[in-house]
Write a protein that holds these residues in place. Sequence first.
Motif, short mmCIF file in Angstrom:
data_model
loop_
_atom_site.label_atom_id
_atom_site.label_comp_id
_atom_site.label_asym_id
_atom_site.label_seq_id
_atom_site.Cartn_x
_atom_site.Cartn_y
_atom_site.Cartn_z
N ASP A 1 0.84 -1.21 0.00
CA ASP A 1 0.00 0.00 0.00
C ASP A 1 0.87 1.25 0.00
OD1 ASP A 1 -2.46 -1.54 0.27
OD2 ASP A 1 -1.88 -1.83 2.36
N VAL A 2 1.92 1.23 0.79
CA VAL A 2 2.84 2.37 0.87
C VAL A 2 3.59 2.52 -0.45
CG1 VAL A 2 4.92 3.26 2.01
CG2 VAL A 2 3.06 2.27 3.38
N GLU A 3 4.06 1.40 -1.00
CA GLU A 3 4.80 1.46 -2.26
C GLU A 3 3.92 1.96 -3.40
OE1 GLU A 3 6.74 -2.28 -3.02
OE2 GLU A 3 7.76 -2.23 -1.07
N ALA A 4 2.62 1.72 -3.34
CA ALA A 4 1.71 2.23 -4.38
C ALA A 4 1.66 3.76 -4.35
CB ALA A 4 0.31 1.65 -4.18
N ILE A 5 1.94 4.35 -3.20
CA ILE A 5 1.92 5.81 -3.06
C ILE A 5 3.29 6.42 -3.30
CG2 ILE A 5 1.52 7.73 -1.46
CD1 ILE A 5 -0.49 5.85 -0.01
N TYR A 6 4.31 5.89 -2.62
CA TYR A 6 5.64 6.50 -2.63
C TYR A 6 6.68 5.73 -3.43
CZ TYR A 6 4.00 9.65 1.01
OH TYR A 6 3.31 10.61 1.72
N GLY A 7 6.32 4.57 -3.98
CA GLY A 7 7.28 3.75 -4.70
C GLY A 7 8.14 2.95 -3.75
N LYS A 8 9.15 2.31 -4.31
CA LYS A 8 10.07 1.50 -3.49
C LYS A 8 10.89 2.42 -2.60
CE LYS A 8 9.52 -2.69 -5.35
NZ LYS A 8 9.01 -3.79 -4.59
N PRO A 9 11.21 1.97 -1.40
CA PRO A 9 12.04 2.80 -0.51
C PRO A 9 13.48 2.87 -1.02
CG PRO A 9 11.71 0.64 0.45
CD PRO A 9 10.86 0.69 -0.79
N ASN A 10 14.21 3.89 -0.56
CA ASN A 10 15.63 4.00 -0.89
C ASN A 10 16.44 2.93 -0.18
OD1 ASN A 10 14.55 7.09 -0.81
ND2 ASN A 10 15.92 6.69 -2.53
N ALA A 11 15.95 2.52 0.98
CA ALA A 11 16.62 1.47 1.76
C ALA A 11 15.58 0.82 2.65
CB ALA A 11 17.74 2.07 2.61
N GLN A 12 15.93 -0.37 3.10
CA GLN A 12 15.09 -1.04 4.09
C GLN A 12 15.99 -1.91 4.96
OE1 GLN A 12 12.34 -3.49 1.72
NE2 GLN A 12 12.56 -5.10 3.21
N TYR A 13 15.57 -2.07 6.20
CA TYR A 13 16.33 -2.90 7.13
C TYR A 13 15.39 -3.44 8.19
CZ TYR A 13 16.32 1.33 10.07
OH TYR A 13 15.94 2.43 10.80
N ASN A 14 15.88 -4.40 8.95
CA ASN A 14 15.14 -4.94 10.08
C ASN A 14 15.72 -4.34 11.35
OD1 ASN A 14 14.89 -7.00 7.86
ND2 ASN A 14 13.41 -7.78 9.33
N ASP A 15 14.83 -3.85 12.23
CA ASP A 15 15.31 -3.29 13.49
C ASP A 15 15.54 -4.42 14.50
OD1 ASP A 15 12.80 -3.94 14.56
OD2 ASP A 15 12.11 -1.87 14.66
N GLU A 16 15.85 -4.04 15.73
CA GLU A 16 16.18 -5.03 16.76
C GLU A 16 15.00 -5.92 17.16
OE1 GLU A 16 14.83 -1.27 18.54
OE2 GLU A 16 16.48 -1.67 17.18
N GLU A 17 13.79 -5.55 16.77
CA GLU A 17 12.60 -6.35 17.08
C GLU A 17 12.07 -7.07 15.84
OE1 GLU A 17 9.86 -3.67 18.96
OE2 GLU A 17 11.27 -3.22 20.58
N ASP A 18 12.89 -7.16 14.79
CA ASP A 18 12.54 -7.79 13.52
C ASP A 18 11.42 -7.09 12.77
OD1 ASP A 18 14.51 -9.73 13.34
OD2 ASP A 18 13.38 -11.14 14.60
#
Length: 146
Positions: A20-37
Amino acid sequence: MEIKLKFGIDKLLFGMKQKDVEAIYGKPNAQYNDEEDNIVYVYNDYKMRLTFYDDEDLRLGYITSTNEDLELFGEQIIGQNWLSVKNILAEKKLTQFETEVVDGTENYFFETNWLFVNVDYGNVFKIEIGANFTDNDDDFDWKFKA
């Protein structure tokens, strides 16, 4: 970009999925998993980090932003003096908050709206908002209905 307390920012609503977010803003510049996955999307142009909660079926539950175009109650707040922003919040009956100082940075937390205002050198530099809980405090009050 309007901050909508308890709902999200701009077109983003708490409860959205990554698609849903990607439909609005496209793919993110980066993505990662935080300490809580949780999965965190980073959008450089919007100066936003979006957290999708792992234990909530990867729904958008938290937004952090330093975007200078952020507005709250029609007022631009990033870069503004904390006392001015505090007065704006007080006009909207947001007067109950917790304060924490970490390495000289002041953090103001308004639990009823799950709003964090981060202040350094007297000026607001970052806003964090999160999804609120329902009245029974066991479930999130997701605003996006798929």
